[in-house]
Design an enzyme around this catalytic site. Sequence first.
Site, PDB file in Angstrom:
ATOM      1  N   ASP A 147      19.759  68.368  -5.361  1.00 23.38           N
ATOM      2  CA  ASP A 147      19.753  66.674  -4.484  1.00 23.38           C
ATOM      3  C   ASP A 147      20.323  66.047  -5.389  1.00 23.38           C
ATOM      4  O   ASP A 147      20.339  66.415  -6.633  1.00 23.38           O
ATOM      5  CB  ASP A 147      18.788  66.890  -3.983  1.00 23.38           C
ATOM      6  CG  ASP A 147      19.081  66.217  -2.051  1.00 23.38           C
ATOM      7  OD1 ASP A 147      19.962  65.202  -2.614  1.00 23.38           O
ATOM      8  OD2 ASP A 147      18.253  66.571  -1.555  1.00 23.38           O
ATOM      9  N   GLY A 182      29.095  64.588  -1.564  1.00 22.46           N
ATOM     10  CA  GLY A 182      30.610  63.789  -1.200  1.00 22.46           C
ATOM     11  C   GLY A 182      30.710  62.525  -2.485  1.00 22.46           C
ATOM     12  O   GLY A 182      32.379  62.310  -2.416  1.00 22.46           O
ATOM     13  N   ASP A 202      23.853  63.597   5.483  1.00 24.77           N
ATOM     14  CA  ASP A 202      22.870  64.719   6.365  1.00 24.77           C
ATOM     15  C   ASP A 202      23.778  64.771   7.813  1.00 24.77           C
ATOM     16  O   ASP A 202      24.402  63.541   8.006  1.00 24.77           O
ATOM     17  CB  ASP A 202      21.379  64.301   6.049  1.00 24.77           C
ATOM     18  CG  ASP A 202      21.070  64.873   4.294  1.00 24.77           C
ATOM     19  OD1 ASP A 202      21.629  63.973   3.739  1.00 24.77           O
ATOM     20  OD2 ASP A 202      19.866  64.445   4.458  1.00 24.77           O
TER      21      ASP A 202
HETATM   22  C1  GLA Z   1      18.781  64.560   1.618  1.00 22.92           C
HETATM   23  C2  GLA Z   1      19.928  66.348   1.401  1.00 22.92           C
HETATM   24  C3  GLA Z   1      19.156  66.915   2.280  1.00 22.92           C
HETATM   25  C4  GLA Z   1      17.865  67.081   2.238  1.00 22.92           C
HETATM   26  C5  GLA Z   1      16.639  65.564   1.879  1.00 22.92           C
HETATM   27  C6  GLA Z   1      15.424  66.541   1.069  1.00 22.92           C
HETATM   28  O1  GLA Z   1      19.199  64.700   2.605  1.00 22.92           O
HETATM   29  O2  GLA Z   1      21.199  65.692   1.863  1.00 22.92           O
HETATM   30  O3  GLA Z   1      19.135  68.050   3.282  1.00 22.92           O
HETATM   31  O4  GLA Z   1      17.904  67.999   1.059  1.00 22.92           O
HETATM   32  O5  GLA Z   1      17.140  65.345   0.832  1.00 22.92           O
HETATM   33  O6  GLA Z   1      14.484  64.815   1.496  1.00 22.92           O
END
Ligand code: GLA
Length: 401
Positions: A147, A182, A202
């Site tokens: 991440d 992205g 997300d």
């Molecule tokens: C980000 C990612 C998610 C998830 C959360 C976890 O928002 O984009 O897919 O992994 O972190 O905290």
Amino acid sequence: MRRIVWLLILSASLPAFAQKFKGLALTPPMGWNSWNKFGCDVDEALIRETADAMVSSGMKAAGYQYIVIDDCWHGERDDLGFIQPHPERFPSGMKALADYIHAKGLKFGIYSDAGWRTCAGRPGSRGREYQDAMKYAEWGVDYLKYDWCNTEGLNARGAYLTMRDALYAAGRPIVFSLCEWGNNQPWKWAESIGHLWRTTGDIAVSFDRDVDHGTWKSFGVTSILDMQEGLRVFAGPDHWNDPDMMEVGNGMSVAEDRAHFTMWCMLAAPLMAGNDLRNMPDETQRILTHPGAIAINQDSIGIQGFKYSAADSLETWFKPLSNGEWALCFLNRASGAKEITFVWDENSVSDSFSKRELDLAGSVHALHDVWAGRDIGTTEQPLTGRVGSHDVLLLKLRPVQ
Ligand code: GLA
């Protein structure tokens, strides 16, 4: 002299140069990830039960492989700086959990972050990349989602490259899933770094509404779909655009779940289920395991589909498949049903990216309605039909002469 001999032995045992592990994702990865449904509420019982359900529900037989624990599995680092799982949530440890998952013929995935903390505030890998990669290899990890929270001042390409090299040095083939949303256009630089990269922020449990969380937004299925525009030329076997994990089974209608799943298949997107596999209604199970839709997603030439036309909330998408076949999908984004008429010889489809042409005037194709599971004639007759609101008609075209 002794020192030189040691240096020579050491350098001979290291790989000549670091790279990504090749060939681990020749078709889009399929699996399950804990985040969309469970957030931080993860523990070893949930993961074991999910692995059991992956097998008993038929998901494994349908092609799903990876069981990925997202954020919040972490405990503290030990005195030497090695990461440990949360002692109460994962008391048996990650090696035992990986063994359990592997014994079922499945693969084990984990999550970390390029910054100093994960998005949920757990220890990130910044400055500890090689130590973390060593641990993952020791535990038997097969997939790492990485991440991008808390990375102020970091260069994205450099940060992901560091973890790629750390994984390579640790010696265990691990699918590397970049989750950088992205922001820095990973499709332009990540092909040699990872096997898939998130293209957006997300996903939300919504077909066509974005959700405002104050400091950030999550996106409905159709918003995410629109954000894929122009990206298909960057994807292919072993390097996929990732429009995020699925929300099938998490609260949308059956039609919306079907449309969401179908579009992820048309996009050759990774298929990471995000629902509770232990308590799955039959309709959800049927969508997630549909062999015809999955075959379109997993087609070996790995060409992402494209929008051919859009009018009045009705979109027409094509995806070239192996053996001269094509998938064709009508997506109805409107709030009411739509009648469709498609006159085959008035349409010609030419895909300059894959260099494939679909000659609908000069050749005949047999038509298969994928979700209905039946053959519905050929392209000699115009297609007429009805597509419900927020639903799809998914066809497979096979050349017959
Ligand atoms: C980000 C990612 C998610 C998830 C959360 C976890 O928002 O984009 O897919 O992994 O972190 O905290």
